[in-house]
Motif scaffolding. Structure first.
Motif, mmCIF file in Angstrom:
data_model
loop_
_atom_site.group_PDB
_atom_site.id
_atom_site.type_symbol
_atom_site.label_atom_id
_atom_site.label_comp_id
_atom_site.label_asym_id
_atom_site.label_seq_id
_atom_site.Cartn_x
_atom_site.Cartn_y
_atom_site.Cartn_z
ATOM 1 N N LEU A 150 0.821 -1.206 0.000
ATOM 2 C CA LEU A 150 0.000 0.000 0.000
ATOM 3 C C LEU A 150 0.860 1.263 0.000
ATOM 4 N N LEU A 151 1.949 1.257 0.745
ATOM 5 C CA LEU A 151 2.831 2.415 0.801
ATOM 6 C C LEU A 151 3.459 2.698 -0.560
ATOM 7 N N VAL A 152 3.942 1.655 -1.218
ATOM 8 C CA VAL A 152 4.551 1.834 -2.540
ATOM 9 C C VAL A 152 3.507 2.319 -3.545
ATOM 10 N N GLY A 153 2.305 1.770 -3.481
ATOM 11 C CA GLY A 153 1.240 2.209 -4.380
ATOM 12 C C GLY A 153 0.855 3.653 -4.145
ATOM 13 N N PHE A 154 0.769 4.043 -2.876
ATOM 14 C CA PHE A 154 0.422 5.428 -2.549
ATOM 15 C C PHE A 154 1.507 6.395 -3.017
ATOM 16 N N LEU A 155 2.770 6.016 -2.816
ATOM 17 C CA LEU A 155 3.860 6.867 -3.297
ATOM 18 C C LEU A 155 3.829 7.003 -4.824
ATOM 19 N N GLY A 156 3.552 5.917 -5.518
ATOM 20 C CA GLY A 156 3.436 5.981 -6.970
ATOM 21 C C GLY A 156 2.295 6.879 -7.410
ATOM 22 N N PHE A 157 1.173 6.815 -6.688
ATOM 23 C CA PHE A 157 0.032 7.672 -6.995
ATOM 24 C C PHE A 157 0.392 9.137 -6.776
ATOM 25 N N LEU A 158 1.054 9.432 -5.659
ATOM 26 C CA LEU A 158 1.453 10.818 -5.383
ATOM 27 C C LEU A 158 2.414 11.348 -6.444
ATOM 28 N N ILE A 159 3.379 10.542 -6.834
ATOM 29 C CA ILE A 159 4.319 10.965 -7.872
ATOM 30 C C ILE A 159 3.569 11.212 -9.181
ATOM 31 N N GLY A 160 2.604 10.355 -9.506
ATOM 32 C CA GLY A 160 1.817 10.542 -10.716
ATOM 33 C C GLY A 160 1.016 11.833 -10.688
#
Length: 58
Positions: free
Chosen positions: A37-47
């Motif tokens: 979940l943390l990696v997915g959230f970071l990817g979403f924020l970067i996007g």
């Protein structure tokens, strides 16, 4: 490469291995899930940041 030595070391490791208890399994599952979940959230924020920086839109 000494094949008989490798096989005996693998067998030794398998003999030492045990099935995790229910509590251990649940703890590892929670930690792995939180990491995903943390990696997915970071990817979403970067996007989202890249979307705003590049002026992209729909």
């Amino acid at each position: 490469m000494d094949v008989p030595y490798d096989l005996t070391s693998y067998v030794r490791v398998l003999k030492m291995a045990t099935t995790p208890t229910r509590e251990e399994f649940l703890q590892v599952s929670k930690i792995a899930g939180a990491g995903i979940l943390l990696v997915g959230f970071l990817g979403f924020l970067i996007g989202v940041i890249m979307l705003f920086l590049t002026g992209g839109g729909f």
